[in-house]
Enzyme design. Structure first.
Site, short mmCIF file in Angstrom:
data_model
loop_
_atom_site.label_atom_id
_atom_site.label_comp_id
_atom_site.label_asym_id
_atom_site.label_seq_id
_atom_site.Cartn_x
_atom_site.Cartn_y
_atom_site.Cartn_z
N ASP A 25 -11.67 10.02 -80.66
CA ASP A 25 -11.36 10.94 -79.55
C ASP A 25 -11.72 12.41 -79.79
OD1 ASP A 25 -10.39 8.58 -78.58
OD2 ASP A 25 -8.29 9.21 -78.45
N LYS A 130 -11.40 3.95 -74.38
CA LYS A 130 -10.12 3.26 -74.55
C LYS A 130 -9.08 3.86 -73.60
CE LYS A 130 -8.60 5.99 -78.58
NZ LYS A 130 -7.48 6.65 -77.93
N CYS A 163 -3.31 9.11 -81.46
CA CYS A 163 -4.34 8.05 -81.37
C CYS A 163 -4.84 7.57 -82.73
CB CYS A 163 -5.49 8.55 -80.51
SG CYS A 163 -5.00 8.69 -78.78
N1 TIU Z 1 -6.35 11.03 -78.77
C1 TIU Z 1 -5.04 11.28 -78.74
O1 TIU Z 1 -4.42 11.49 -79.76
N2 TIU Z 1 -4.44 11.35 -77.49
C2 TIU Z 1 -3.37 12.17 -77.20
O2 TIU Z 1 -2.88 12.19 -76.08
N3 TIU Z 1 -2.91 12.94 -78.22
C3 TIU Z 1 -1.96 13.90 -78.16
O3 TIU Z 1 -1.58 14.41 -79.23
N4 TIU Z 1 -1.46 14.28 -77.00
#
Ligand code: TIU
Length: 228
Positions: A25, A130, A163
């Site tokens: 991400d 995802k 994530c």
């Molecule tokens: N990629 C991921 O960690 N998604 C989130 O929403 N992370 C947050 O820390 N908000």
């Protein structure tokens, strides 16, 4: 057998190319102002610090022709894969699907959903969309890893306790040997990052290993010393 010096003990790599880099991400939604991370009230600048480290690992895996899988968190434009509980959570001004400065928040294909340019995948490298926090939930990641005979995952990306940790736990339960790169992952909350690293490696590596990018790069050199 090649090994990476790591916590809680050495992480042994298979002799064949069964190790992959997982970059979670590293998308504009989390690293740039105007995206989902910002909408949740976070200081997104904090995540920028790991970009050069992840770039180094990406370059090393490319040089060794080892697979790299990137993920992006995002939803279909009709939000059919976004549970109302996820869309409604939080009190931010912008919710998933709303229009922001980088397009619709956390929607696949929107400018904000793209991987940051510094880590752009090369053609042929896999990017997995995802809908959840974990990269195994409702994706074909496990199928792809099996197809490539991958047993070992080196994890990087954001955010550490959301994530990245969710994905590492999912992978661990599926039998993958996982190492989280300490300086290749970041959180909006440094104390949560530190706690995640500790809880993963505790109890003899209950979820897996932790190591620095320097340790990972040194370990990878044992595969093909001339190429790094
Ligand atoms: N990629 C991921 O960690 N998604 C989130 O929403 N992370 C947050 O820390 N908000």
């Amino acid at each position: 057998m090649p090994a990476i010096t790591a916590r809680p003990y050495d992480y042994h790599l298979p002799t064949t190319a069964s190790v992959a880099l997982l970059i979670i991400d590293m998308q504009r939604d989390f690293l740039e102002p105007g995206g989902f991370g910002d909408a949740l009230g976070n200081d997104v600048q904090r995540l920028q610090a790991i970009v050069p480290t992840v770039q180094k690992l990406q370059a090393a895996f490319r040089a060794l022709h080892l697979p790299i899988f990137q993920t992006v968190e995002g939803h279909q434009s009709d939000l059919s894969d976004c549970p109302p509980s996820k869309r409604d959570r939080g009190k931010g001004a912008l919710k998933i699907g709303d229009r922001g400065p980088m397009g619709r928040i956390l929607v696949l294909g929107e400018p904000g959903n793209g991987i940051i340019s510094d880590l752009a995948p090369l053609s042929g490298e896999t990017v997995i969309a995802k809908p959840g926090k974990g990269a195994f939930y409702n994706t074909n990641l496990e199928f792809l890893l099996k197809t490539h005979n991958i047993s070992h995952l080196i994890l990087t990306g954001v955010t550490t306790e959301v994530c990245v940790q969710t994905t590492m736990r999912e992978a661990n339960d599926r039998g993958y040997e996982c190492l989280l790169v300490e300086d290749g992952t970041a959180s909006y909350f440094p104390e949560f990052k530190q706690a995640t690293l500790e809880m993963i490696c505790a109890q003899g590596g209950i979820v897996g290993w932790c190591g620095s990018s320097e340790q990972v790069l040194a370990g990878l050199k044992q595969f093909q010393p001339a190429s790094l």
